[in-house]
Design a protein around this motif. Structure first.
Motif, PDB file in Angstrom:
ATOM      1  N   LYS A  75      52.430 -30.969 112.099  1.00  0.00           N
ATOM      2  CA  LYS A  75      53.275 -30.400 111.036  1.00  0.00           C
ATOM      3  C   LYS A  75      52.666 -30.684 109.672  1.00  0.00           C
ATOM      4  O   LYS A  75      52.629 -29.829 108.786  1.00  0.00           O
ATOM      5  CB  LYS A  75      54.684 -31.007 111.098  1.00  0.00           C
ATOM      6  CG  LYS A  75      55.597 -30.349 112.116  1.00  0.00           C
ATOM      7  CD  LYS A  75      57.065 -30.614 111.760  1.00  0.00           C
ATOM      8  CE  LYS A  75      57.985 -29.878 112.743  1.00  0.00           C
ATOM      9  NZ  LYS A  75      57.644 -30.119 114.168  1.00  0.00           N
ATOM     10  N   THR A  76      52.181 -31.903 109.508  1.00  0.00           N
ATOM     11  CA  THR A  76      51.623 -32.302 108.220  1.00  0.00           C
ATOM     12  C   THR A  76      50.453 -31.402 107.814  1.00  0.00           C
ATOM     13  O   THR A  76      50.356 -30.929 106.677  1.00  0.00           O
ATOM     14  CB  THR A  76      51.158 -33.775 108.291  1.00  0.00           C
ATOM     15  OG1 THR A  76      52.280 -34.568 108.685  1.00  0.00           O
ATOM     16  CG2 THR A  76      50.600 -34.235 106.959  1.00  0.00           C
ATOM     17  N   LYS A 128      49.817 -28.396 108.861  1.00  0.00           N
ATOM     18  CA  LYS A 128      50.314 -27.046 108.559  1.00  0.00           C
ATOM     19  C   LYS A 128      50.874 -26.994 107.149  1.00  0.00           C
ATOM     20  O   LYS A 128      50.603 -26.062 106.381  1.00  0.00           O
ATOM     21  CB  LYS A 128      51.410 -26.653 109.559  1.00  0.00           C
ATOM     22  CG  LYS A 128      50.883 -26.472 110.971  1.00  0.00           C
ATOM     23  CD  LYS A 128      51.323 -25.147 111.559  1.00  0.00           C
ATOM     24  CE  LYS A 128      50.357 -24.714 112.652  1.00  0.00           C
ATOM     25  NZ  LYS A 128      50.611 -23.359 113.122  1.00  0.00           N
ATOM     26  N   VAL A 129      51.670 -27.982 106.793  1.00  0.00           N
ATOM     27  CA  VAL A 129      52.250 -28.019 105.448  1.00  0.00           C
ATOM     28  C   VAL A 129      51.138 -27.979 104.403  1.00  0.00           C
ATOM     29  O   VAL A 129      51.216 -27.245 103.410  1.00  0.00           O
ATOM     30  CB  VAL A 129      53.143 -29.264 105.265  1.00  0.00           C
ATOM     31  CG1 VAL A 129      53.489 -29.475 103.794  1.00  0.00           C
ATOM     32  CG2 VAL A 129      54.399 -29.130 106.114  1.00  0.00           C
ATOM     33  N   TRP A 178      49.504 -24.418 104.361  1.00  0.00           N
ATOM     34  CA  TRP A 178      50.398 -23.416 103.759  1.00  0.00           C
ATOM     35  C   TRP A 178      50.518 -23.610 102.254  1.00  0.00           C
ATOM     36  O   TRP A 178      50.650 -22.660 101.508  1.00  0.00           O
ATOM     37  CB  TRP A 178      51.781 -23.470 104.435  1.00  0.00           C
ATOM     38  CG  TRP A 178      51.792 -22.863 105.825  1.00  0.00           C
ATOM     39  CD1 TRP A 178      51.005 -21.863 106.273  1.00  0.00           C
ATOM     40  CD2 TRP A 178      52.640 -23.232 106.919  1.00  0.00           C
ATOM     41  NE1 TRP A 178      51.301 -21.571 107.588  1.00  0.00           N
ATOM     42  CE2 TRP A 178      52.307 -22.392 108.016  1.00  0.00           C
ATOM     43  CE3 TRP A 178      53.652 -24.187 107.104  1.00  0.00           C
ATOM     44  CZ2 TRP A 178      52.951 -22.472 109.255  1.00  0.00           C
ATOM     45  CZ3 TRP A 178      54.296 -24.265 108.336  1.00  0.00           C
ATOM     46  CH2 TRP A 178      53.938 -23.413 109.404  1.00  0.00           C
ATOM     47  N   THR A 179      50.475 -24.869 101.849  1.00  0.00           N
ATOM     48  CA  THR A 179      50.563 -25.137 100.413  1.00  0.00           C
ATOM     49  C   THR A 179      49.384 -24.509  99.669  1.00  0.00           C
ATOM     50  O   THR A 179      49.559 -23.844  98.651  1.00  0.00           O
ATOM     51  CB  THR A 179      50.590 -26.659 100.152  1.00  0.00           C
ATOM     52  OG1 THR A 179      51.827 -27.158 100.658  1.00  0.00           O
ATOM     53  CG2 THR A 179      50.482 -26.959  98.657  1.00  0.00           C
ATOM     54  N   GLU A 198      47.522 -22.110 100.674  1.00  0.00           N
ATOM     55  CA  GLU A 198      47.620 -20.662 100.771  1.00  0.00           C
ATOM     56  C   GLU A 198      48.583 -20.159  99.690  1.00  0.00           C
ATOM     57  O   GLU A 198      48.251 -19.235  98.932  1.00  0.00           O
ATOM     58  CB  GLU A 198      48.149 -20.269 102.152  1.00  0.00           C
ATOM     59  CG  GLU A 198      47.704 -18.898 102.621  1.00  0.00           C
ATOM     60  CD  GLU A 198      48.155 -18.660 104.066  1.00  0.00           C
ATOM     61  OE1 GLU A 198      47.642 -19.352 104.978  1.00  0.00           O
ATOM     62  OE2 GLU A 198      49.037 -17.795 104.272  1.00  0.00           O
ATOM     63  N   GLY A 199      49.730 -20.795  99.625  1.00  0.00           N
ATOM     64  CA  GLY A 199      50.734 -20.403  98.628  1.00  0.00           C
ATOM     65  C   GLY A 199      50.203 -20.570  97.217  1.00  0.00           C
ATOM     66  O   GLY A 199      50.390 -19.703  96.366  1.00  0.00           O
ATOM     67  N   PHE A 246      49.111 -35.035  97.818  1.00  0.00           N
ATOM     68  CA  PHE A 246      49.200 -35.187  99.274  1.00  0.00           C
ATOM     69  C   PHE A 246      48.588 -36.503  99.742  1.00  0.00           C
ATOM     70  O   PHE A 246      49.059 -37.130 100.672  1.00  0.00           O
ATOM     71  CB  PHE A 246      48.503 -34.017  99.982  1.00  0.00           C
ATOM     72  CG  PHE A 246      49.323 -32.743 100.028  1.00  0.00           C
ATOM     73  CD1 PHE A 246      50.692 -32.798 100.344  1.00  0.00           C
ATOM     74  CD2 PHE A 246      48.747 -31.509  99.774  1.00  0.00           C
ATOM     75  CE1 PHE A 246      51.448 -31.631 100.403  1.00  0.00           C
ATOM     76  CE2 PHE A 246      49.495 -30.335  99.843  1.00  0.00           C
ATOM     77  CZ  PHE A 246      50.854 -30.396 100.148  1.00  0.00           C
TER      78      PHE A 246
END
Lengths: 208, 208, 208, 208
Positions: B156-157, B159-160, B163-164, B166-167, B199
């Motif tokens: 999960k970490t 992925k977060v 995605w960050t 990417e965003g 992070f």
DNA sequence: AATGAATGAGTTTTCATTCAT
DNA sequence: AATGAATGAAAACTCATTCAT
């Protein structure tokens, strides 16, 4: 003109909007043809132009329809007095998910629309997205930020959370597309809740 | 046919690819016209079809070109023996950013391409994206996950984190688009580094 | 220009003419492309235009080549002092058949050519066909018409005979086309001889 | 689509079919342009494609139209109970001739069509020609062959007769083409009758 | 209000011919 | 003489929009 459309009975309206969305989703703005839209909708060519005047204006109407549908449902589901960020987030995502179940093409249409290049579409999109920003302010109002760990950079944290759910929802859509299966939204929402739980532990102070 | 194109001198190739990317970015696949592409590139209509055979195949060539350019630069910049996740991430984002500075249309082209509906484009896209997955495995190999806090859900970490970025990169592009300014990539990269730092503190054990 | 072509060695000339005939037979005058002709012939684009100047002139050259080949062979085989109509006919059809075996595309090319519409082709065809008529006179010279039954209308009789062999050769070609088989010319020629025999009994006086 | 065309009034249909046939006859399938066809017919480009969908399908429609027109007229004129071969033949050729007078382009179109190379045209032609064969059986049914001289090879005899009229009709067309005159069909039919008379004497027993 | 046939400008693609090397 | 890359005019087909009924 649009009034003529609004006067139609709800079922016919729904049929026309769905037909248009399906076609735009399947082919994109430019490749979609009005011939196919009227064939899907079971109305005449003349009628379509009678209601909307042009392909452009039909597309713009759909964009507004999508945004309004989302906004209305999210506003219904969200309690703007709830001070807990994650409960509020849960409510919002719940509202989004419900709309996605009720009108599956709507999600796909919106994703497509954001990538379109036709001048009039882009212009309208920009206007509507700007109009959405205050909406965002509302969502973040009345949140009790003291529940977040003191060391956190709150703006960054909120961005990370939103980007995560954007990324997750894209991933869910991609997954569905490549496996050719329908979205099992209940199962997918369980995943959403896992991430909410993950963030709650990561970002909130222990007692929350 | 493609060989004929490869034989051209580098400057002419660059001119043609840029012309095509600009046009596709400005108007999308379908609305882009080969007439405008050849006008921008300063070559004849016949030449374009001599090199690529069809509009489709030109688009496919561009997709491959974009992916290869990114992959090559990222591989050059990344030290696959470096065990620190964030240093590795920094290297990769550095490579990406460099490409974005050198070929600004490339980024925009790629974002557009992902929203296209033309059958042949979609099909090729799918094939290439699948081919990218092993690449991702490489990136995550040899990472020393023991530096992450023990309590974390590592998948999960990660992925977060992805995605960050990417965003964030979408946001940077959007920001540039609405302000009509060129990307000041050095300033933007400072923002990327802020998030890496954020992070690192959030996810790594104290001593790192 | 054509001189340049004539100076080539025989093998290369043959290769080029065959390549062109195959392509014209397969696709017809307009659909045949010079690209494909040079590819089949293994020469460069420039060379083709160097030799013939234009597609038109290549086609005209081929028409002349076909006619000359037929004429030469028929003249070789036919004994113009032979007074017997059917022996003379047999000799001529024999000559035709031999050419068809040696240059199979030639026949097909000629049949195709007669149906073409391109202005220059039609014009040349007409000129050459007119030039062929005296040839016909030669064929019918020195024939001993007294061997035909006295009651016969000789001109009509000769027309019936020629049309029969025209029809028969078309039927043989069609039959070969629809059965996808190569022509077995020896067997086919047996059929030709059957009709000659049939006509000999029908039209000649008993003692012949 | 074709239905749309069938719904037009007869005069407009005739105008369009004639325009197309004239153009195809003048230039052949490939060289004929849809621009010229619509100009001749006085309709819009869109209309042509609205009716027929493609140049291919227009051509195929014309081939069917020609065959149907011939077949219908021949069936009307022919008495299939008439046992006399030459009377029956006369009726059939009479029907053919009438069509040729009423629709002169039809003849020319059909001759052209048989030499075409475009894949779809060739394929359709083959299918239709095969469909014609049973038609031929009908024509030869109920004939009283006992009227032919006993010594004759009947199958060969019939072939000779058909090839003669094929050759004669080709010659008539060629003659008209080279003299640039319109066909004077009444005079030409006198020639047809001469050959019928010639064959009647040649092949029938004396008393017929 | 509703229909659907008709329009024609606009787009991709082909290919004979030229010409610098 | 030979090459083959480059040219651009020409052609099939599309489709939003109009308008007579």
């Amino acid at each position: 003109m649009l009034q003529t459309f609004e006067n139609l009975d709800a079922e016919k309206k729904r049929r026309i909007l769905n037909a248009a969305m399906e076609e735009f989703v399947a082919k994109g703005y430019k490749q979609a043809t009005t011939d196919d839209i009227v064939a899907r909708a079971g109305i005449s060519k003349g009628a379509l132009f009678h209601y909307f005047g042009s392909k452009d204006r039909l597309y713009v109407y759909l964009m507004d329809f999508v945004l309004d549908t989302y906004r209305r449902r999210i506003n219904e589901r969200t309690n703007f007095n709830e001070p807990d960020f994650f409960i509020r987030l849960h409510q919002m995502l719940q509202g989004k998910m419900e709309v996605s179940i009720a009108y599956p093409d709507l999600v796909a249409f919106w994703i497509k629309a954001r990538g379109e290049s036709s001048d009039i579409v882009v212009a309208h999109l920009e206007k509507r997205i700007t109009a959405l920003r205050p909406q965002m302010q509302d969502f973040l109002a009345n949140i009790d930020y003291s529940r977040f760990k003191d060391s956190l950079d709150i703006p960054k944290t909120i961005k990370v959370i939103f980007w995560t759910f954007e990324g997750l929802s894209n991933e869910i859509v991609e997954r569905a597309k490549s496996s050719q299966e329908l979205l099992n939204l209940e199962k997918e929402f369980a995943e959403v809740e896992e991430y909410i739980q993950y963030f709650r532990i990561l970002f909130y102070k222990e007692k929350w």
